[in-house]
Scaffold this motif. Structure first.
Motif, PDB file in Angstrom:
ATOM      1  N   ARG A 171       6.220 -12.301   7.506  1.00 29.53           N
ATOM      2  CA  ARG A 171       6.290 -12.809   6.145  1.00 29.53           C
ATOM      3  C   ARG A 171       7.383 -12.089   5.334  1.00 29.53           C
ATOM      4  N   ILE A 172       7.765 -12.725   4.217  1.00 28.60           N
ATOM      5  CA  ILE A 172       8.744 -12.185   3.272  1.00 28.60           C
ATOM      6  C   ILE A 172       8.101 -12.135   1.893  1.00 28.60           C
ATOM      7  N   HIS A 173       8.325 -11.038   1.183  1.00 27.08           N
ATOM      8  CA  HIS A 173       7.801 -10.892  -0.179  1.00 27.08           C
ATOM      9  C   HIS A 173       8.968 -10.460  -1.060  1.00 27.08           C
ATOM     10  N   MET A 174       9.322 -11.273  -2.064  1.00 27.36           N
ATOM     11  CA  MET A 174      10.545 -11.046  -2.822  1.00 27.36           C
ATOM     12  C   MET A 174      10.353 -11.358  -4.298  1.00 27.36           C
ATOM     13  N   HIS A 175      10.994 -10.540  -5.183  1.00 25.15           N
ATOM     14  CA  HIS A 175      11.084 -10.895  -6.587  1.00 25.15           C
ATOM     15  C   HIS A 175      12.048 -12.081  -6.736  1.00 25.15           C
ATOM     16  N   LEU A 176      11.722 -12.993  -7.662  1.00 23.60           N
ATOM     17  CA  LEU A 176      12.604 -14.149  -7.861  1.00 23.60           C
ATOM     18  C   LEU A 176      12.566 -14.603  -9.319  1.00 23.60           C
ATOM     19  N   LEU A 177      13.758 -14.673  -9.945  1.00 25.20           N
ATOM     20  CA  LEU A 177      13.930 -15.248 -11.274  1.00 25.20           C
ATOM     21  C   LEU A 177      12.916 -14.695 -12.274  1.00 25.20           C
ATOM     22  N   GLU A 178      12.956 -13.368 -12.408  1.00 22.69           N
ATOM     23  CA  GLU A 178      12.023 -12.690 -13.303  1.00 22.69           C
ATOM     24  C   GLU A 178      12.492 -12.739 -14.753  1.00 22.69           C
ATOM     25  N   SER A 179      13.774 -12.468 -15.000  1.00 23.44           N
ATOM     26  CA  SER A 179      14.256 -12.325 -16.378  1.00 23.44           C
ATOM     27  C   SER A 179      15.295 -13.400 -16.716  1.00 23.44           C
ATOM     28  N   PRO A 180      15.562 -13.621 -18.012  1.00 23.14           N
ATOM     29  CA  PRO A 180      16.622 -14.572 -18.394  1.00 23.14           C
ATOM     30  C   PRO A 180      17.997 -14.155 -17.879  1.00 23.14           C
ATOM     31  N   HIS A 191       6.798 -13.137  -9.765  1.00 27.05           N
ATOM     32  CA  HIS A 191       7.228 -13.421 -11.145  1.00 27.05           C
ATOM     33  C   HIS A 191       7.548 -14.901 -11.328  1.00 27.05           C
ATOM     34  N   GLY A 192       8.724 -15.365 -10.922  1.00 29.21           N
ATOM     35  CA  GLY A 192       9.051 -16.786 -11.057  1.00 29.21           C
ATOM     36  C   GLY A 192       9.029 -17.287 -12.486  1.00 29.21           C
ATOM     37  N   VAL A 193       9.256 -16.384 -13.443  1.00 21.73           N
ATOM     38  CA  VAL A 193       9.139 -16.750 -14.854  1.00 21.73           C
ATOM     39  C   VAL A 193      10.134 -17.843 -15.233  1.00 21.73           C
ATOM     40  N   GLN A 194      11.334 -17.775 -14.659  1.00 24.72           N
ATOM     41  CA  GLN A 194      12.409 -18.682 -15.055  1.00 24.72           C
ATOM     42  C   GLN A 194      12.534 -19.914 -14.151  1.00 24.72           C
ATOM     43  N   LEU A 195      11.555 -20.140 -13.291  1.00 28.74           N
ATOM     44  CA  LEU A 195      11.627 -21.291 -12.394  1.00 28.74           C
ATOM     45  C   LEU A 195      11.550 -22.599 -13.170  1.00 28.74           C
ATOM     46  N   ARG A 196      12.387 -23.563 -12.772  1.00 31.68           N
ATOM     47  CA  ARG A 196      12.381 -24.892 -13.385  1.00 31.68           C
ATOM     48  C   ARG A 196      11.476 -25.830 -12.586  1.00 31.68           C
TER      49      ARG A 196
END
Length: 444
Positions: free
Chosen positions: A205-214, A246-251
């Motif tokens: 498996r892979i675990h990664m931060h993605l699109l956390e901040s603006p 995170h994925g805060v900035q995901l569209r």
């Protein structure tokens, strides 16, 4: 829908409950960093994410086993029996030894562990060019003091081999070793492609931060005009083996693609608010996917590693403004338990927290108040009176069965305080780097 279906109260075999206690399936902390000494204690005040990151340079040099032991003990004492630990070491030559120490700490406490091994080789300190981008915002003396610490990353092949070594040396049912690219903004194209290939070959498996901040959104849109999520899909990175934090900035279109590929998203509501990153689109995920889980990211709303309060925050934050709630308690607990277990590659609903339900309902006039609503309104870490992981008792009445938490914490603090002379020297440089970072991004 019945209360039993909405909240996982269980008849847990082998667990003797006292009057007023209830056994519940323990939720999973699906994204964390294992801070034994928490960031606030070494001067890491909440700020915008990129400005806050330099404060991690003040993390004291301590025994990685002891650091992890204290961090995992804090979780276990709140009734949490499984955590995803994103290891923070950037030295590939130390990774195997540190990973072994972290895994031993989890085993000694008695919890399940997902271990995300860090991988990065691109743009340290500043997106879009690395340290040189900050040079004009730093005085000559500060640059001279800071520049020797610019990372010198190991080759891609060596980094992948180091993760495979950790996995080969630490196989077992209570630990899952995963590739841990820190985030696409800190990974070269070659590294991302190598991780995708290695994961496909091994099933790891892979675990990664993605699109956390603006700022990450802005930079990754420039680096990948087609969109970073579509770029990752094009190189075979997206699959059910991937979880992104995170994925805060995901569209919305990116969420749809992640859902199609079976990717999981781990939301960290408190951390995203504290570091001014924003609010993740969980209601969209609850309606259309992808699957999501919940993690503390090393903080929590009260800086207390309380996953129960984190669930409350998520429930309230995404309740909406309509007459009927669409972001339901059932969906949230499913995320925290079943999707969380998937992120760790562990069996779902295998571990139990014992809670003092009588204390939560001491003033209730009716006996049929929905248990899920009681938990999400009142449950705090202090109401956890026991923890059973894999059928073994880990905690009872706030005391761990196998670890002397107070002694471990004292020893860790002694080690941290012994590092104070170095930290005092480093502190002005960290402040200078943080302010240079703020000035750099202010022009975006």
């Amino acid at each position: 829908m019945t209360r039993a279906a909405r909240f996982p109260f269980r008849e847990a075999p082998g667990i003797a409950l006292r009057s007023g206690e209830r056994a519940v399936v323990s939720p999973v902390n699906a994204h964390d960093h294992g801070y034994g000494i928490r960031p606030l204690d070494f001067g890491g005040l909440d700020d915008a994410l990129e400005v806050w990151i330099p404060s991690l340079r003040l993390r004291p040099r301590t025994d990685p086993y002891l650091e992890a032991l204290v961090a995992f003990s804090r979780l276990a004492m709140t009734g949490i029996g499984a955590t995803m630990h994103c290891h923070n070491s950037l030295n590939v030559d130390r990774l195997a030894g540190e990973a072994k120490a972290v895994i031993r700490a989890a085993a000694d406490v008695g919890i399940r562990l997902g271990l995300s091994c860090p991988l990065l080789d691109h743009d340290p300190w500043a997106y879009g060019g690395g340290p040189e981008r900050l040079r004009r915002f730093l005085g000559e003396a500060d640059w001279a003091a800071l520049s020797p610490s610019i990372p010198d990353y190991a080759p891609v092949v060596r980094q992948i081999e180091a993760v495979e070594q950790v996995a080969a040396e630490n196989a077992g049912p209570m630990v899952d070793v995963q590739f841990g690219p820190i985030g696409p903004q800190w990974c070269s194209d070659a590294l991302l492609e190598a991780i995708a290939e290695a994961s496909a070959l091994s099933g790891r498996r892979i675990h990664m931060h993605l699109l956390e901040s603006p700022r990450q959104r802005a930079w990754l849109d420039r680096r990948f005009p087609q969109g970073v999520v579509r770029h990752l899909d094009g190189i075979g990175f997206l699959s059910p083996r991937l979880a992104v934090a995170h994925g805060v900035q995901l569209r919305e279109d990116e969420l749809e693609l992640l859902a199609e590929r079976g990717v999981q998203v781990v939301s960290n509501p408190s951390a995203n608010l504290r570091l001014r990153s924003g609010v993740a689109p969980l209601p969209l995920m609850a309606r259309n996917g992808p699957e999501f889980a919940i993690g503390l990211d090393g903080t929590g709303f009260g800086d207390d590693q309380d996953l129960w309060s984190e669930l409350r925050l998520a429930y309230l934050l995404h309740g909406g403004r309509e007459l009927c709630r669409s972001f339901t308690a059932e969906r949230l607990f499913d995320a925290a338990i079943h999707t969380g277990a998937k992120v760790l590659n562990m069996p779902a609903a295998a571990d139990f927290a014992v809670i003092d339900y009588a204390a939560l309902t001491a003033d209730s006039l009716f006996e049929d108040i929905d248990g899920a609503e009681v938990i999400l309104t009142r449950m705090r870490a202090a109401h956890a009176t026991g923890l059973f992981v894999g059928g073994k008792e880990v905690m009872r009445d706030g005391r761990l069965r196998n670890v002397d938490f107070a002694a471990a914490r004292r020893e860790l603090l002694e080690q941290a305080r012994a590092d104070l002379p170095r930290l005092q020297q480093e502190r002005p440089r960290v402040r200078a780097l943080a302010e240079a970072t703020r000035r750099y991004y202010a022009g975006w």
